[in-house]
Design a protein around this motif. Sequence first.
Motif, mmCIF file in Angstrom:
data_model
loop_
_atom_site.group_PDB
_atom_site.id
_atom_site.type_symbol
_atom_site.label_atom_id
_atom_site.label_comp_id
_atom_site.label_asym_id
_atom_site.label_seq_id
_atom_site.Cartn_x
_atom_site.Cartn_y
_atom_site.Cartn_z
ATOM 1 N N TYR A 253 24.602 -20.570 -4.766
ATOM 2 C CA TYR A 253 23.221 -20.576 -4.270
ATOM 3 C C TYR A 253 22.817 -19.204 -3.742
ATOM 4 N N GLY A 254 23.802 -18.474 -3.260
ATOM 5 C CA GLY A 254 23.516 -17.143 -2.711
ATOM 6 C C GLY A 254 24.481 -16.828 -1.595
ATOM 7 N N GLY A 255 25.004 -15.584 -1.565
ATOM 8 C CA GLY A 255 25.933 -15.207 -0.497
ATOM 9 C C GLY A 255 27.161 -16.089 -0.504
ATOM 10 N N ASP A 256 27.363 -16.816 0.605
ATOM 11 C CA ASP A 256 28.531 -17.703 0.718
ATOM 12 C C ASP A 256 28.125 -19.167 0.593
ATOM 13 N N GLU A 257 27.035 -19.442 -0.052
ATOM 14 C CA GLU A 257 26.543 -20.811 -0.213
ATOM 15 C C GLU A 257 26.660 -21.262 -1.666
ATOM 16 N N PHE A 258 27.062 -22.518 -1.832
ATOM 17 C CA PHE A 258 27.220 -23.111 -3.157
ATOM 18 C C PHE A 258 26.488 -24.452 -3.194
ATOM 19 N N CYS A 259 26.222 -24.900 -4.384
ATOM 20 C CA CYS A 259 25.501 -26.165 -4.549
ATOM 21 C C CYS A 259 26.043 -26.875 -5.786
ATOM 22 N N ILE A 260 26.286 -28.161 -5.656
ATOM 23 C CA ILE A 260 26.759 -28.963 -6.791
ATOM 24 C C ILE A 260 25.806 -30.133 -6.995
ATOM 25 N N VAL A 261 25.347 -30.332 -8.219
ATOM 26 C CA VAL A 261 24.494 -31.467 -8.569
ATOM 27 C C VAL A 261 25.360 -32.476 -9.306
ATOM 28 N N PHE A 262 25.424 -33.698 -8.758
ATOM 29 C CA PHE A 262 26.238 -34.768 -9.343
ATOM 30 C C PHE A 262 25.326 -35.830 -9.966
ATOM 31 N N PRO A 263 25.100 -35.814 -11.283
ATOM 32 C CA PRO A 263 24.314 -36.889 -11.907
ATOM 33 C C PRO A 263 25.101 -38.207 -11.891
ATOM 34 N N ASN A 264 24.368 -39.308 -11.826
ATOM 35 C CA ASN A 264 24.967 -40.652 -11.861
ATOM 36 C C ASN A 264 26.108 -40.760 -10.848
ATOM 37 N N CYS A 265 25.811 -40.389 -9.604
ATOM 38 C CA CYS A 265 26.834 -40.378 -8.554
ATOM 39 C C CYS A 265 26.148 -40.650 -7.215
ATOM 40 N N THR A 266 26.713 -41.554 -6.425
ATOM 41 C CA THR A 266 26.156 -41.844 -5.104
ATOM 42 C C THR A 266 26.688 -40.841 -4.081
ATOM 43 N N LEU A 267 26.055 -40.805 -2.926
ATOM 44 C CA LEU A 267 26.482 -39.908 -1.856
ATOM 45 C C LEU A 267 27.912 -40.226 -1.431
ATOM 46 N N GLU A 268 28.229 -41.513 -1.316
ATOM 47 C CA GLU A 268 29.584 -41.906 -0.892
ATOM 48 C C GLU A 268 30.633 -41.450 -1.888
ATOM 49 N N GLN A 269 30.320 -41.589 -3.204
ATOM 50 C CA GLN A 269 31.269 -41.151 -4.223
ATOM 51 C C GLN A 269 31.471 -39.639 -4.164
ATOM 52 N N ALA A 270 30.379 -38.906 -4.024
ATOM 53 C CA ALA A 270 30.479 -37.452 -3.972
ATOM 54 C C ALA A 270 31.268 -36.995 -2.748
ATOM 55 N N LYS A 271 31.009 -37.630 -1.606
ATOM 56 C CA LYS A 271 31.648 -37.211 -0.355
ATOM 57 C C LYS A 271 33.122 -37.610 -0.314
ATOM 58 N N ASN A 272 33.408 -38.852 -0.672
ATOM 59 C CA ASN A 272 34.771 -39.372 -0.528
ATOM 60 C C ASN A 272 35.707 -38.940 -1.646
ATOM 61 N N SER A 273 35.160 -38.620 -2.781
ATOM 62 C CA SER A 273 36.012 -38.215 -3.894
ATOM 63 C C SER A 273 35.975 -36.703 -4.090
ATOM 64 N N TYR A 274 34.857 -36.180 -4.539
ATOM 65 C CA TYR A 274 34.778 -34.757 -4.874
ATOM 66 C C TYR A 274 34.821 -33.887 -3.632
ATOM 67 N N GLY A 275 34.051 -34.263 -2.601
ATOM 68 C CA GLY A 275 34.021 -33.450 -1.391
ATOM 69 C C GLY A 275 35.375 -33.389 -0.703
ATOM 70 N N GLN A 276 36.057 -34.512 -0.628
ATOM 71 C CA GLN A 276 37.358 -34.545 0.020
ATOM 72 C C GLN A 276 38.375 -33.709 -0.745
#
Length: 329
Positions: A253-276
């Motif tokens: 996203y810029g500097g030390d910031e990043f952004c990931i777009v997860f299609p067909n994915c809930t917040l819980e799935q993104a946080k508990n699986s990919y984020g962890q």
Amino acid sequence: MIKQESYDYRRFALRILLVVTIFSATFFAIKNWISGWYSFAIMEGVIALFWLYILSIVSTTKHLERWSFIYLCTFYSLVLYGIYFTNYRSGLFAWLFIFPIISYLLLGRKVGTILTAISVFVGLGFLGRLVFQMNSDIHWIVMGNFGLCVIAIWSMVYVYESKSEAVIARLKEQVTRDPLTGLLNVRNLNDILVSVLYSAERRGESVTIAYIDLNDFKKINDTQGHQKGNEILLSVANTIKSITRAEDHSFRYGGDEFCIVFPNCTLEQAKNSYGQRLLENVHNELDQLTMSIGYAQTGPEAYLSPDDFIHQADKSMYAEKCAFKTKTS
């Protein structure tokens, strides 16, 4: 931008070709009518009128490739029809030389190759028929030279178009990718989000964004140098690539910031699986580094605009960062 410029270039080329061939078809329609070739003259006149219609819409149509294909098919059909029913001295065989050039010019390498192969070999087949019939106007040596010239032109155009596509692909890569990390750059974020949200809304799926900020990254740059900072950014980017799916979209996203777009994915799935997994892998690679991750979900009941969606994820990340600062102070 590169794609649009290429699109405009083909649009301009089609417009010029239409003007030239409309004039030519009209001229030869009159000439052939006077010479008694009535059916051929009528066909040329009708096609010239049809090309006039294409010329009237070529500046605004969203289906440029489709109309280019239709134009080339009618043009080649007209020339091949004339070749079949006239003799070698008519000069129509000379048009075979430009078939590869305008096919690749208007349609690119893949479609241009198919259309060129069909039209050129049909034309050379008609030439071979005259040789087989022992036509006094043509000899097999003439056909050989004709065929070799056409194939030589075709080969050169193919090589040029292939190299041109490779250069455009490299330029596109440079425009769309962050040079340090290889992730997509932020200039593509809005366009990709629009596309992802449109697809999700049609299918009734959820979309989640993870907004990532590296904690105390400025301190790392100040105390350990920018080279060390770049190494950390590259390591985080490689970790992001390793934990995301093929259908996900990862950005610096810029500097030390990043952004990931997860299609067909809930917040819980993104946080508990990919984020962890991201947190664990970064900790294993860079045990001194911590990060704040904010999440936002949209759909399937209602969908945020791209700007609101990003703002919500940014707001969540900022809350995580404030909690981290409070905890470490």
